[in-house]
Design a protein around this motif. Structure first.
Motif, PDB file in Angstrom:
ATOM      1  N   LEU A 159      39.696  46.184  46.788  1.00 29.41           N
ATOM      2  CA  LEU A 159      38.999  47.465  46.665  1.00 29.41           C
ATOM      3  C   LEU A 159      39.801  48.617  47.270  1.00 29.41           C
ATOM      4  O   LEU A 159      39.294  49.731  47.377  1.00 29.41           O
ATOM      5  N   PHE A 160      41.042  48.337  47.684  1.00 23.09           N
ATOM      6  CA  PHE A 160      41.809  49.384  48.379  1.00 23.09           C
ATOM      7  C   PHE A 160      42.016  50.613  47.496  1.00 23.09           C
ATOM      8  O   PHE A 160      41.752  51.740  47.895  1.00 23.09           O
ATOM      9  N   ASN A 161      42.524  50.394  46.270  1.00 23.77           N
ATOM     10  CA  ASN A 161      42.616  51.515  45.331  1.00 23.77           C
ATOM     11  C   ASN A 161      41.263  51.642  44.644  1.00 23.77           C
ATOM     12  O   ASN A 161      40.598  50.637  44.421  1.00 23.77           O
ATOM     13  N   PRO A 162      40.839  52.861  44.287  1.00 23.30           N
ATOM     14  CA  PRO A 162      39.596  52.963  43.526  1.00 23.30           C
ATOM     15  C   PRO A 162      39.786  52.255  42.173  1.00 23.30           C
ATOM     16  O   PRO A 162      40.757  52.527  41.472  1.00 23.30           O
ATOM     17  N   VAL A 163      38.919  51.310  41.859  1.00 23.54           N
ATOM     18  CA  VAL A 163      39.053  50.539  40.611  1.00 23.54           C
ATOM     19  C   VAL A 163      37.779  50.682  39.778  1.00 23.54           C
ATOM     20  O   VAL A 163      36.717  51.014  40.306  1.00 23.54           O
TER      21      VAL A 163
END
Ligand SMILES: Nc1ncnc2c1ncn2[C@@H]1O[C@H](COP(=O)(O)OP(=O)(O)OP(=O)(O)O)[C@@H](O)[C@H]1O
Ligand SMILES: [Mg+2]
Length: 227
Positions: A159-163
């Motif tokens: 979930l680190f990058n907005p997905v």
């Protein structure tokens, strides 16, 4: 606008040791970004295989996977990279953490790859690790964590990058009821607050009851249990 992952006539078989196993049989289904899905099914029913095919990491034998109307097989190398960085966050059944890196470094590596600053990445990484209950493990190496703790690091990393979608393969498999509920609550909050579509495989009724749609993989078919 809500995006979709659509499976069209997906079949998958494996041939090993002179044995032919037909795991997925002609599955057609659309996952919507604004919904959450639980996929159950007995061990060996093909849940992980299906997740790998959805992410484009395993070739299907027949059929096609579409992301927002585009066949993912037609992606260029760059589009495929972007798909795996920004469209889908993956939590594999085996967390695949890098043992040479700390927990925090494992989580933030995706941000560093796409050019975010170290301080931005560390701030977000610490917030995510706090949300999955691992604030005190930030500087630990993955090999000293329990299986459930490693799974939670993998969720934070995914979930680190907005997905657009989180694809999580048995994320609560190694967790006790309480920690599992907290993780599911966090995942659901990502749908509520950030619009992340959820596709979660699990044997756990607690996971099923938290999702909008409950599907079951049975004899190679994806059946809808609750909608
Ligand atoms: N690379 C492979 N080569 C041959 N057979 C495979 C391969 N990957 C999976 N299979 C077979 O496909 C079937 C489905 O496996 P899969 O891992 O998708 O099941 P699963 O539902 O995720 O099971 P579990 O709940 O135990 O994780 C199994 O019979 C497995 O042996
Ligand atoms: Mg599996």
């Amino acid at each position: 606008m809500s995006k979709q992952i659509s499976l069209e006539n997906i079949s998958k078989s494996f041939s090993t040791d002179n044995r032919f196993v037909e795991v997925l049989k002609n599955i057609t289904y659309s996952f919507e970004q604004n919904k959450s899905y639980a996929i159950s099914g007995v061990s060996g029913s093909g849940k992980s295989t299906l997740m790998h095919i959805i992410a484009g990491l395993e070739p299907q034998s027949k059929g096609a996977v579409y992301f927002d109307g585009v066949n993912i097989e037609s992606f260029s190398k760059k589009q495929k990279q972007n798909f795996l960085r920004f469209s889908v966050g993956l939590v594999f059944q085996e967390p695949f953490l890098i043992n040479e890196l700390s927990v925090l470094e494992n989580v933030i590596v995706k941000g560093l790859i796409v050019g975010q600053t170290l301080s931005e990445c560390k701030k977000r990484g610490c917030e995510l690790l706090e949300k999955v209950g691992l604030k005190d493990k930030i500087d630990s190496r993955p090999h000293v964590l329990s299986g459930g703790q490693r799974q939670r690091v993998a969720v934070a990393r995914a979930l680190f990058n907005p997905v657009d979608f989180l694809l999580a393969d048995e994320p609560t498999g190694s967790l006790d009821q309480q920690t599992g509920s907290e993780l599911v609550e966090f995942i659901c909050s990502c749908k509520q607050d950030c619009g992340v579509g959820l596709i979660v495989t699990s044997h756990d009724e607690m996971v099923a009851s938290a999702m909008d749609c409950v599907l079951e993989l049975k004899s190679g078919k994806l059946e809808q249990r609750i909608f």
